[in-house]
Design a protein around this motif. Structure first.
Motif, short mmCIF file in Angstrom:
data_model
loop_
_atom_site.label_atom_id
_atom_site.label_comp_id
_atom_site.label_asym_id
_atom_site.label_seq_id
_atom_site.Cartn_x
_atom_site.Cartn_y
_atom_site.Cartn_z
N GLY A 62 0.39 5.95 -10.39
CA GLY A 62 1.54 5.76 -9.92
C GLY A 62 2.31 4.49 -10.01
O GLY A 62 2.32 3.66 -9.29
N GLY A 63 3.17 4.43 -11.16
CA GLY A 63 3.63 3.26 -11.32
C GLY A 63 4.34 3.14 -12.77
O GLY A 63 4.12 4.06 -13.49
N ILE A 64 4.98 1.94 -13.14
CA ILE A 64 5.42 1.78 -14.45
C ILE A 64 4.87 0.47 -15.22
O ILE A 64 4.50 -0.28 -14.41
N ASP A 65 5.09 0.38 -16.27
CA ASP A 65 4.68 -0.92 -16.92
C ASP A 65 5.72 -1.09 -18.01
O ASP A 65 6.06 -0.15 -18.73
N THR A 76 3.61 -0.85 -9.19
CA THR A 76 2.91 0.37 -8.74
C THR A 76 3.49 0.46 -7.11
O THR A 76 3.94 -0.49 -6.47
N THR A 77 3.38 1.86 -6.94
CA THR A 77 3.96 2.29 -5.72
C THR A 77 2.79 1.98 -4.49
O THR A 77 1.69 2.26 -4.98
N TYR A 78 3.28 1.58 -3.36
CA TYR A 78 2.21 1.55 -2.18
C TYR A 78 1.48 2.91 -2.23
O TYR A 78 2.25 3.82 -2.16
N ARG A 79 0.29 2.68 -1.98
CA ARG A 79 -0.59 3.96 -1.85
C ARG A 79 -1.88 3.84 -0.92
O ARG A 79 -2.43 2.75 -0.63
N GLU A 80 -2.34 4.96 -0.24
CA GLU A 80 -3.66 4.93 0.07
C GLU A 80 -4.64 5.65 -0.83
O GLU A 80 -4.08 6.84 -1.31
N GLU A 81 -5.87 5.41 -1.01
CA GLU A 81 -6.71 6.06 -1.96
C GLU A 81 -7.63 6.87 -1.12
O GLU A 81 -8.16 6.40 -0.20
N ILE A 82 -7.72 8.41 -1.19
CA ILE A 82 -8.49 9.13 -0.57
C ILE A 82 -9.89 9.45 -1.15
O ILE A 82 -10.79 9.37 -0.48
N LYS A 83 -10.07 9.56 -2.34
CA LYS A 83 -11.14 9.96 -2.96
C LYS A 83 -11.34 9.29 -4.51
O LYS A 83 -10.15 9.09 -5.06
N TYR A 84 -12.52 8.65 -4.76
CA TYR A 84 -12.91 8.31 -6.23
C TYR A 84 -13.72 9.02 -7.01
O TYR A 84 -14.60 9.64 -6.38
N GLU A 91 -7.68 11.26 -6.00
CA GLU A 91 -6.73 11.58 -4.84
C GLU A 91 -6.10 10.47 -3.92
O GLU A 91 -6.70 9.60 -3.39
N TYR A 92 -4.83 10.34 -3.74
CA TYR A 92 -4.14 9.27 -3.15
C TYR A 92 -2.72 9.83 -2.60
O TYR A 92 -2.33 10.84 -3.03
N ASN A 93 -2.14 8.97 -1.75
CA ASN A 93 -0.85 9.32 -1.34
C ASN A 93 0.03 8.28 -1.52
O ASN A 93 -0.50 6.98 -1.08
N TYR A 94 1.41 8.23 -1.89
CA TYR A 94 2.10 7.33 -1.70
C TYR A 94 2.57 7.03 -0.30
O TYR A 94 2.77 8.07 0.46
N ILE A 95 2.59 6.01 0.04
CA ILE A 95 2.96 5.41 1.52
C ILE A 95 4.25 4.42 1.58
O ILE A 95 4.58 4.10 0.51
N ASN A 96 4.68 4.26 2.68
CA ASN A 96 5.50 3.14 3.00
C ASN A 96 5.23 1.81 3.64
O ASN A 96 6.00 1.15 4.00
N SER A 97 3.90 1.54 3.62
CA SER A 97 3.41 0.27 4.33
C SER A 97 2.67 -0.51 3.33
O SER A 97 1.85 -0.14 2.62
N LEU A 98 3.34 -1.68 3.36
CA LEU A 98 2.67 -2.80 2.77
C LEU A 98 1.18 -3.10 3.04
O LEU A 98 0.57 -3.23 2.05
N ILE A 99 1.15 -3.31 4.07
CA ILE A 99 -0.37 -3.89 4.86
C ILE A 99 -1.33 -2.57 4.48
O ILE A 99 -2.39 -3.06 3.95
N GLU A 100 -1.03 -1.38 4.58
CA GLU A 100 -2.08 -0.43 4.15
C GLU A 100 -2.34 -0.41 2.70
O GLU A 100 -3.59 -0.20 2.06
N ASP A 101 -1.12 -0.63 1.78
CA ASP A 101 -1.42 -0.89 0.38
C ASP A 101 -2.56 -1.84 0.12
O ASP A 101 -3.26 -1.73 -0.90
#
Length: 360
Positions: A62-65, A76-84, A91-101
């Motif tokens: 989820g990002g560019i370089d 990279t886009t803010y995200r929360e990681e669900i499964k490794y 598994e991850y979701n893009y989110i709109n929260s800096l602190i959660e990222d």
């Protein structure tokens, strides 16, 4: 902040999104170090980032370089990681929260942000940990280590290179979970060990690995008399590692030669001829041998390669009527005698030398 970096941040902001410097660049800036790897986090999605930077490369997570001058940018886009799985979030979701990222990241000192104005945004007390010279992990340490065991070596490497200590809770969790490092690929292990060994605090890093019980797992020993030198082959040559690491053919060769020079405790004309000035120079540094004297010895060699010998196999065959089967051993003897200074590199002298040897 360099103008190039600032302009990238402003470009994202002018498109209507948040953008912050994050990670090693900010951390290193705060401790007075330079960095050219620039990480930026943003609430812009990868698709939106590609409209802002159309010539960039897309990243798997989820990002560019892209590169601008000497800087390598990863956005990279803010995200929360669900499964490794195998160290990677599958598994991850893009989110709109800096602190959660920030909470998904590894260490507090890597989660300090900076905006385009150069202002620090520190939501997890990373600046305090920098003041305390401490590496502290974000969130549940056991979970973070199990998700990605590389975080164990990253913690040790960062503590080594910055001359920081591990937070006491992190220290205990690493001790308890040290066997997790054996799940890492040999390539990843070597990358972190490389950085530890090239640090000015390499001795401290190896001691930390020892205290945590990791050296025993990786079969690293014989490093108490380590001499610091900014050459990776030289550092590996001084220690013993029985764990299989992915050294290249050239690295293996260089390490073996440097070890031979160290064990001999002397560098001869024969060594200079056989191994060259570069590797002998590294050996000289480890043996505290005068490098000017070494360079002088090298320049004074009669030959630096067997192609410089002033006679060819065909000439020996034609002039002395010697069978080609014998010529290889004769040429080796001539080469050795010239290097040692017993024989001048002149055709007439060489022919006489061969004739005299054959009479014996």
């Amino acid at each position: 902040m360099n103008k190039v970096i600032k302009n990238v941040l402003i470009k994202i902001e002018n498109s209507g999104y948040e953008a912050y410097l994050i990670g090693g660049y900010v951390r290193d800036l705060l401790v007075g170090k330079s960095s050219y790897d620039i990480d930026i986090c943003t609430n812009a999605t990868p698709r939106e980032l590609l409209t802002i930077f159309p010539n960039s490369n897309t990243k798997n997570l989820g990002g560019i370089d892209f590169k601008i001058k000497e800087y390598h940018f990863e956005i990279t886009t803010y995200r929360e990681e669900i499964k490794y799985k195998n160290r990677k979030p599958i598994e991850y979701n893009y989110i709109n929260s800096l602190i959660e990222d920030l909470k998904r990241r590894d260490f507090t000192i890597n989660a300090i942000c900076m905006n385009s104005k150069g202002e620090i945004i520190d939501l997890l007390d990373g600046t305090k940990d920098i003041s305390d010279l401490k590496v502290r992990m974000i969130g549940d340490i056991n979970t973070k280590i199990k998700e990605d065991p590389l975080r164990i070596l990253r913690a040790i490497r960062i503590a080594t290179t910055l001359n920081f200590s591990l937070d006491h809770i992190l220290y205990k969790e690493i001790q308890a979970n040290k066997k997790e490092v054996l799940k890492l690929s040999n390539t990843r292990l070597k990358e972190e060990l490389d950085k530890i060994l090239l640090s000015d605090n390499a001795k401290r890093g190896l001691k930390l690995l020892e205290d945590l019980g990791i050296n025993k797992l990786l079969k690293i020993s014989n490093y108490n008399d380590l001499i610091l030198i900014k050459n990776l082959d030289a550092m590996y040559a001084q220690i013993s590692i029985m764990y299989e690491l992915p050294f290249s053919k050239e690295e293996k060769n260089n390490i073996e030669i440097i070890r031979k020079l160290i064990d001999k405790k002397v560098i001869t004309k024969e060594d200079l001829y056989k191994y060259g000035l570069y590797l002998c120079g590294i050996g000289a540094e480890l043996l505290n041998f005068n490098k000017k004297e070494l360079t002088k010895m090298y320049k004074e060699l009669s030959i630096h390669d067997k192609s410089e010998i002033n006679i060819k196999a065909e000439e020996i065959h034609n002039t002395l009527n010697i069978d080609y089967k014998e010529i290889n051993s004769i040429m080796k003897d001539v080469e050795k005698s010239i290097i040692k200074g017993y024989l001048k590199n002149k055709k007439t002298d060489i022919i006489k030398y061969i004739k005299d040897k054959r009479k014996e």
